[in-house]
Design an enzyme around this catalytic site. Structure first.
Site, PDB file in Angstrom:
ATOM      1  N   SER A  48       0.721  -1.227   0.125  1.00 11.53           N
ATOM      2  CA  SER A  48      -0.063  -0.056  -0.018  1.00 11.53           C
ATOM      3  C   SER A  48       1.089   1.170   0.090  1.00 11.53           C
ATOM      4  O   SER A  48       1.895   1.196   0.776  1.00 11.53           O
ATOM      5  CB  SER A  48      -0.810  -0.096   1.242  1.00 11.53           C
ATOM      6  OG  SER A  48      -1.914   1.048   1.136  1.00 11.53           O
ATOM      7  N   LYS A 103     -14.560  -5.428  -6.927  1.00  8.43           N
ATOM      8  CA  LYS A 103     -15.291  -4.933  -8.105  1.00  8.43           C
ATOM      9  C   LYS A 103     -15.133  -3.575  -8.303  1.00  8.43           C
ATOM     10  O   LYS A 103     -14.913  -2.818  -7.244  1.00  8.43           O
ATOM     11  CB  LYS A 103     -16.938  -5.167  -7.711  1.00  8.43           C
ATOM     12  CG  LYS A 103     -17.376  -4.679  -6.369  1.00  8.43           C
ATOM     13  CD  LYS A 103     -17.924  -3.383  -6.693  1.00  8.43           C
ATOM     14  CE  LYS A 103     -18.179  -2.815  -5.323  1.00  8.43           C
ATOM     15  NZ  LYS A 103     -18.529  -1.468  -5.280  1.00  8.43           N
ATOM     16  N   ASP A 181     -20.356   2.919  -8.436  1.00  7.49           N
ATOM     17  CA  ASP A 181     -19.413   2.160  -7.652  1.00  7.49           C
ATOM     18  C   ASP A 181     -20.380   1.219  -6.687  1.00  7.49           C
ATOM     19  O   ASP A 181     -20.180   0.020  -6.607  1.00  7.49           O
ATOM     20  CB  ASP A 181     -18.523   2.872  -6.779  1.00  7.49           C
ATOM     21  CG  ASP A 181     -17.566   2.124  -6.110  1.00  7.49           C
ATOM     22  OD1 ASP A 181     -16.540   1.623  -6.550  1.00  7.49           O
ATOM     23  OD2 ASP A 181     -17.707   2.014  -4.775  1.00  7.49           O
TER      24      ASP A 181
END
Length: 328
Positions: A48, A103, A181
């Site tokens: 990250s 997703k 989203d």
């Protein structure tokens, strides 16, 4: 997080050494707890750019640095914004890793198709993780509808973007999808439970004057059997959040509520269970890795792409995270 030995006692399968790429809200709230509780996985590392990650797990700034340092990782989960997902997925596949995609699986359908070809050629698993399909009432709803004739469908997906994506400006940039989203979750359920395909006929997208992606959408589809499917998405919802799908049939009205956690028929509760979407995702991913199979359904993303292609665009009030126009 570690597992003793190399075999999961509950599944008698080799433990999968997995890494999370991108440790934002969804990774902290959903992916990490699901992995922590699963005997099928060992969380070996996190990559990250902000250095975030759980205590006791090796952390790296980039995917490349992580794979160089921990080359025996079996799989990676990509929890990064969609705009960078393809590049990282392609790198991971090229390094011989199985890949789970949060997703949506990509920003374009061409990206998803290219990753499918790459995974197939390399003999690796690619899994497009539509988590809402693993909500507890979704499969009972699909089974119930399979025996009945659908007359109409109404999808209502309304939530507060300030709660679920606080300060995440990427959602308003090209490729960030805006209201789609969350809305794509409703579409992922609808495409899973309905027996016939449906196609967009018209739509309206409401786009804030200072943003690039819609904050609300009204969409009108038609199935191959001719019944209407409507969808209303809105990221400006305050108070109770609304994630419902209503299906009128020849034998009553089915409602999936709370994102697929509850199933009602004619207003009476038929099925309810504890939400375990992400544990379900990781169970399915382990099965796919074991069989070296892939599962990449791009249909929900196709519907979103069609919405951007076909819908009318309307400019609405600017959106600010604190709902106050900044001083000049």
């Amino acid at each position: 997080m570690s597992k003793s030995g190399n075999i999961s006692e509950s599944t008698n399968m080799p433990v999968i050494k997995i890494a999370i790429v991108g440790f934002g809200k969804i990774a902290r709230d959903q992916h990490y707890p699901a992995l922590f509780d699963s005997p099928a996985y060992q969380l070996a590392a996190v990559a990250s750019p902000d250095g975030a990650g759980p205590e006791g797990v090796d952390r790296y700034d980039t995917l490349d640095a992580m794979l160089d340092a921990v080359p025996d990782i079996d799989a990676v989960t990509l929890c990064v914004p969609p705009s960078v997902r393809y590049v990282l997925a392609a790198k991971a596949l090229a390094r011989g890793k199985h890949v789970m995609l949060e997703k949506p699986p990509g920003t374009t359908l061409n990206e998803v198709a290219a990753l499918q070809r790459q995974a197939e050629k390399g003999g690796k698993t690619l899994f497009a993780a539509w988590h809402s399909r693993f909500a507890p009432a979704v499969e009972p709803a699909r089974t119930w509808l399979d025996k009945r004739k659908v007359r109409s469908v109404d999808i209502q997906w309304k939530e507060d973007v300030r709660v679920w994506h606080p300060g995440q400006d990427w959602i308003w940039e090209p490729g960030g999808m805006g209201v789609f989203d969350p809305g794509i979750n409703g579409l992922s359920i609808a495409t899973a439970i309905l027996g016939q395909p449906f196609f967009l006929r018209k739509g309206v997208l409401e786009v804030p004057a200072n943003r690039q992606t819609p904050i609300a959408a009204d969409l009108y589809f038609e199935s191959t059997d001719g019944y209407p499917v409507s969808a209303v998405f809105d990221s400006r919802q305050t108070g109770p959040q609304l994630w419902d799908i209503h299906v009128t049939t020849d034998e009553g009205r089915l409602t999936l509520s709370k994102g697929g956690s509850q199933m009602f028929v004619d207003g009476e509760l038929q099925h309810e269970a504890e939400e375990r979407e992400y544990p379900g995702l990781y169970q399915r991913f382990a099965e796919l890795v074991e069989s070296v199979g892939s599962e990449v359904d791009a249909t929900p993303l196709q519907h979103v792409a069609d919405a951007f292609l076909l819908s009318e665009r309307r400019s609405v009030d600017p959106f600010y995270w604190n709902d106050l126009e900044p001083s000049e």
